[in-house]
Design a protein around this motif. Sequence first.
Motif, short mmCIF file in Angstrom:
data_model
loop_
_atom_site.label_atom_id
_atom_site.label_comp_id
_atom_site.label_asym_id
_atom_site.label_seq_id
_atom_site.Cartn_x
_atom_site.Cartn_y
_atom_site.Cartn_z
N VAL A 85 0.75 -1.14 0.04
CA VAL A 85 -0.05 0.21 -0.24
C VAL A 85 0.81 1.31 -0.08
N VAL A 86 0.99 1.81 -1.05
CA VAL A 86 1.93 3.01 -1.28
C VAL A 86 1.67 4.52 -0.33
N GLN A 87 2.45 5.10 -0.33
CA GLN A 87 2.19 6.44 0.39
C GLN A 87 1.44 7.12 0.09
N GLU A 88 1.30 7.49 -1.09
CA GLU A 88 0.58 8.56 -2.06
C GLU A 88 -0.79 7.97 -2.65
N SER A 89 -1.32 8.25 -3.73
CA SER A 89 -2.50 7.50 -4.38
C SER A 89 -1.99 6.39 -5.17
N GLY A 90 -2.69 5.27 -4.88
CA GLY A 90 -2.24 4.04 -5.42
C GLY A 90 -3.55 3.50 -6.31
N THR A 91 -4.52 4.57 -6.69
CA THR A 91 -5.76 4.23 -7.40
C THR A 91 -5.95 5.16 -8.49
N ILE A 92 -6.81 4.59 -9.24
CA ILE A 92 -6.95 5.53 -10.63
C ILE A 92 -8.44 6.16 -10.48
N THR A 93 -8.37 7.40 -10.98
CA THR A 93 -9.68 8.25 -10.91
C THR A 93 -10.17 7.88 -12.32
N GLY A 94 -11.47 8.40 -12.46
CA GLY A 94 -12.23 8.16 -13.62
C GLY A 94 -12.93 6.77 -13.85
N ILE A 95 -12.69 5.72 -12.90
CA ILE A 95 -13.51 4.61 -13.12
C ILE A 95 -13.92 4.22 -11.76
#
Length: 499
Positions: A85-95
């Motif tokens: 689980v990374v420090q900043e964003s590890g997900t993708i927006t728009g989905i």
Amino acid sequence: MNTPILEMKNITKKFGSVTALNGVDLEVYPGEIRGLIGENGSGKSTISSIAAGMQKATSGQMSYEGNAWEPESMIDALNKGIGMVVQESGTITGITVAENIFLAEMKKFKKGLLVDRKRLFEEADRALSNIGITSISGKDMMDSLSFQDRKLVEIAKVILKKPKILVIDETSTALSHDGRQIMYGIMKKMKKEGGSVLFISHDLEEIMEVCDTLTVLRDGNLIRTFAKEEFDEELIRTSMIGREIEGDYYRPDFSCSFLDEEAIVVKNLCFKDKLKDVSLTLHCGEILGIGGLADCGMHELGEAMFGALKPESGTVISLKGRQIKSPHNAMTDKIGYVSKDRDRKSLCLEASIKDNIAIAGMNIFKSGAGLITRSAERKYVDAQIDALRIKCSGRDQAVAQLSGGNKQKVVFGKWIGCDSKILILDCPTRGVDIGVKQAMYQLMSQLKSEGKAILMISEELPELIGMSDRVLIMKNGEITGEFQRSKDLSESDIIGCMI
């Protein structure tokens, strides 16, 4: 515990002329929660990301369960037993949330040429509920979620694969109390079942509480590993920074002092269920703290005061008597904003340090004819790099390559360099080490003494008590308590207004 599940030997990592890791050895054992701690840029995230397949080491060897470990990617590593689980964003927006969770596995939901979205959403909901998350649906769009909820989705995605080693990189700072309890529960369950956790945090109290062993890194070198019975706060701090911390940490005074001049006046601010008739006044020369639990409305308040969120009703009036309706208005009136969601809302990661700092200060270093002179721009940026001691290879280095603390320094440099009179700081010390925290607190005290106004939104009560002239507590979109600075003010005094 005699045979490590993961061995990393003589790991070296270089980024150009910068050595991020210098021959580091690390072992992780089954049933162990191993803490990693050190100043920003010490190599914590680098070594854990190498183990999790995010990047390759320049040299060194790794083994996992007795076999050579050379993952091709994070997905490859996760499928084989190590998830991060990374420090900043590890997900993708728009989905959707479901599409994020099953991003690399959408084929299994194919029904002919179409995706069986009903089954996709049901499986995502099951993955979320399995770790205790019921407030998020697989149908939700990622863009609609808070920073904390996006991190919880990322955790669910990793845990779904049942990794034997879970790497958690500075995630707790993004989570509320409830979110942290979910994370701690997962860590304890993994330990009980013989799994392992590599846990990175700057919160010394937290890491001493949850970890069995603690490894200290400094400037890319492994300094020492502490067993649980050896944990000593001062010794660990000294190992982290190579010296004892000198000077005050929080403000040494206990006076509630500020100027009569009003910097920002907020009147009857309303926004959905997040802000309910909120009014407050921030004075010049004041550090006004805003605290509360998750979803209390404090983060939305910060955005609204910078003009980045349009309220349904109410006003934000600046020092110059103008209503703030947009970030452009705010910047014109010398208001700077540091977002909790640093990578998405405060920085352009693909751009250089120079471009990130310079963008807010063009009116200062451009010529009388309105032209930007490169020499003046470089001088302006270098002054901020030197003043804030940003660790980098140079002003042209991409911000994405910096540690969390140095990214935060770039954000501060952007607003301090252009002489902002008012600073809205949302979780300003999130993901930064104790040395950088001290430097930021001292900087805030200096800005206060210069008559600057600071609104500090924080989820950490010691920080609010230690730095604020006044503390306002929010709950369910409303201000439920106000406390003045005092040496007798305690966390227990404040908590009653939060819950």
